[in-house]
Design a protein around this motif. Sequence first.
Motif, mmCIF file in Angstrom:
data_model
loop_
_atom_site.group_PDB
_atom_site.id
_atom_site.type_symbol
_atom_site.label_atom_id
_atom_site.label_comp_id
_atom_site.label_asym_id
_atom_site.label_seq_id
_atom_site.Cartn_x
_atom_site.Cartn_y
_atom_site.Cartn_z
ATOM 1 N N ARG A 74 48.169 -0.928 -0.573
ATOM 2 C CA ARG A 74 47.475 -1.688 -1.619
ATOM 3 C C ARG A 74 46.883 -0.755 -2.668
ATOM 4 N NH1 ARG A 74 43.370 -5.744 0.678
ATOM 5 N NH2 ARG A 74 43.509 -6.476 -1.461
ATOM 6 N N THR A 75 46.381 0.400 -2.252
ATOM 7 C CA THR A 75 45.829 1.379 -3.192
ATOM 8 C C THR A 75 46.919 1.885 -4.130
ATOM 9 O OG1 THR A 75 44.179 2.067 -1.578
ATOM 10 C CG2 THR A 75 44.631 3.594 -3.369
ATOM 11 N N ILE A 76 48.115 2.155 -3.584
ATOM 12 C CA ILE A 76 49.235 2.614 -4.416
ATOM 13 C C ILE A 76 49.646 1.527 -5.393
ATOM 14 C CG2 ILE A 76 51.679 3.241 -4.343
ATOM 15 C CD1 ILE A 76 51.041 4.844 -1.808
ATOM 16 N N ASN A 77 49.667 0.270 -4.947
ATOM 17 C CA ASN A 77 50.004 -0.834 -5.853
ATOM 18 C C ASN A 77 48.990 -0.955 -6.978
ATOM 19 O OD1 ASN A 77 52.265 -1.517 -4.374
ATOM 20 N ND2 ASN A 77 51.223 -3.101 -3.207
ATOM 21 N N LYS A 78 47.724 -0.677 -6.672
ATOM 22 C CA LYS A 78 46.665 -0.824 -7.670
ATOM 23 C C LYS A 78 46.629 0.347 -8.646
ATOM 24 C CE LYS A 78 41.671 -1.330 -8.018
ATOM 25 N NZ LYS A 78 40.402 -1.381 -7.265
ATOM 26 N N ASN A 79 46.650 1.585 -8.134
ATOM 27 C CA ASN A 79 46.443 2.764 -8.970
ATOM 28 C C ASN A 79 47.728 3.406 -9.463
ATOM 29 O OD1 ASN A 79 43.731 2.427 -8.471
ATOM 30 N ND2 ASN A 79 43.694 3.877 -6.785
ATOM 31 N N GLY A 80 48.843 3.112 -8.838
ATOM 32 C CA GLY A 80 50.110 3.739 -9.215
ATOM 33 C C GLY A 80 50.441 4.894 -8.285
ATOM 34 N N LEU A 81 51.729 5.040 -8.016
ATOM 35 C CA LEU A 81 52.183 6.058 -7.064
ATOM 36 C C LEU A 81 51.887 7.470 -7.546
ATOM 37 C CD1 LEU A 81 53.741 6.810 -4.483
ATOM 38 C CD2 LEU A 81 55.827 6.734 -5.842
ATOM 39 N N TYR A 82 52.167 7.751 -8.812
ATOM 40 C CA TYR A 82 52.016 9.119 -9.307
ATOM 41 C C TYR A 82 50.556 9.570 -9.254
ATOM 42 C CZ TYR A 82 52.787 13.311 -12.013
ATOM 43 O OH TYR A 82 52.855 14.622 -12.408
ATOM 44 N N THR A 83 49.626 8.675 -9.550
ATOM 45 C CA THR A 83 48.197 9.007 -9.493
ATOM 46 C C THR A 83 47.780 9.355 -8.070
ATOM 47 O OG1 THR A 83 47.828 7.432 -11.272
ATOM 48 C CG2 THR A 83 45.895 8.180 -10.064
ATOM 49 N N VAL A 84 48.238 8.562 -7.102
ATOM 50 C CA VAL A 84 47.867 8.784 -5.706
ATOM 51 C C VAL A 84 48.479 10.094 -5.204
ATOM 52 C CG1 VAL A 84 48.090 7.884 -3.365
ATOM 53 C CG2 VAL A 84 47.555 6.333 -5.244
ATOM 54 N N VAL A 85 49.740 10.353 -5.559
ATOM 55 C CA VAL A 85 50.411 11.587 -5.128
ATOM 56 C C VAL A 85 49.717 12.802 -5.735
ATOM 57 C CG1 VAL A 85 52.551 12.911 -5.331
ATOM 58 C CG2 VAL A 85 52.628 10.525 -4.633
ATOM 59 N N LYS A 86 49.306 12.679 -6.980
ATOM 60 C CA LYS A 86 48.607 13.792 -7.643
ATOM 61 C C LYS A 86 47.290 14.109 -6.936
ATOM 62 C CE LYS A 86 46.979 13.374 -11.857
ATOM 63 N NZ LYS A 86 46.862 13.197 -13.302
ATOM 64 N N GLU A 87 46.533 13.063 -6.561
ATOM 65 C CA GLU A 87 45.285 13.277 -5.827
ATOM 66 C C GLU A 87 45.535 13.897 -4.461
ATOM 67 O OE1 GLU A 87 43.091 9.677 -5.491
ATOM 68 O OE2 GLU A 87 42.886 9.429 -7.669
ATOM 69 N N MET A 88 46.607 13.461 -3.786
ATOM 70 C CA MET A 88 46.940 14.028 -2.479
ATOM 71 C C MET A 88 47.262 15.510 -2.598
ATOM 72 S SD MET A 88 49.270 10.952 -0.920
ATOM 73 C CE MET A 88 49.902 11.942 0.419
ATOM 74 N N ARG A 89 47.997 15.881 -3.614
ATOM 75 C CA ARG A 89 48.354 17.295 -3.824
ATOM 76 C C ARG A 89 47.124 18.131 -4.138
ATOM 77 N NH1 ARG A 89 53.949 16.114 -7.013
ATOM 78 N NH2 ARG A 89 55.262 15.988 -5.170
ATOM 79 N N GLU A 90 46.170 17.566 -4.874
ATOM 80 C CA GLU A 90 44.928 18.279 -5.163
ATOM 81 C C GLU A 90 44.133 18.546 -3.889
ATOM 82 O OE1 GLU A 90 42.862 15.889 -7.979
ATOM 83 O OE2 GLU A 90 44.210 16.418 -9.635
ATOM 84 N N THR A 113 44.787 7.768 3.101
ATOM 85 C CA THR A 113 43.378 7.489 3.391
ATOM 86 C C THR A 113 42.822 8.331 4.524
ATOM 87 O OG1 THR A 113 43.952 5.723 4.922
ATOM 88 C CG2 THR A 113 43.597 5.093 2.631
ATOM 89 N N GLY A 114 43.688 8.884 5.375
ATOM 90 C CA GLY A 114 43.233 9.681 6.500
ATOM 91 C C GLY A 114 42.756 8.858 7.682
ATOM 92 N N LYS A 115 43.062 7.556 7.684
ATOM 93 C CA LYS A 115 42.661 6.709 8.806
ATOM 94 C C LYS A 115 43.356 7.178 10.069
ATOM 95 C CE LYS A 115 41.647 2.419 6.412
ATOM 96 N NZ LYS A 115 41.945 0.986 6.346
ATOM 97 N N ARG A 116 42.603 7.201 11.191
ATOM 98 C CA ARG A 116 43.141 7.623 12.485
ATOM 99 C C ARG A 116 42.684 6.647 13.551
ATOM 100 N NH1 ARG A 116 43.305 12.838 13.533
ATOM 101 N NH2 ARG A 116 43.494 13.868 11.581
ATOM 102 N N PRO A 117 43.216 6.770 14.773
ATOM 103 C CA PRO A 117 42.763 5.878 15.846
ATOM 104 C C PRO A 117 41.278 6.076 16.151
ATOM 105 C CG PRO A 117 44.796 6.969 16.474
ATOM 106 C CD PRO A 117 44.339 7.612 15.207
ATOM 107 N N ILE A 118 40.621 4.971 16.504
ATOM 108 C CA ILE A 118 39.232 5.038 16.948
ATOM 109 C C ILE A 118 39.170 4.456 18.358
ATOM 110 C CG2 ILE A 118 38.223 4.969 14.648
ATOM 111 C CD1 ILE A 118 37.641 2.007 15.093
#
Length: 78
Positions: A57-73, A8-13
Amino acid sequence: MARVCQVTGKRPITGNTVSHSNIKTRRRFLPNLQKKRYFLAEENKWITLKLSSGAIRTINKNGLYTVVKEMRENGVKI
């Protein structure tokens, strides 16, 4: 490694700590990061990710491979 979620790219605020007498001092709000190990079945290998609880939670919902593919893109090396 920085306190940044790889998905998600969340960082300290920053914000203020406000005392009972209303004195304000600066503080940091850190994201809830966890190191999590996943088995990527499509590539037959284990990967370790530094994730926020929301990203888990996003990985549980969308699936690991989908999330990894988006990260690589987006240019993240895994």
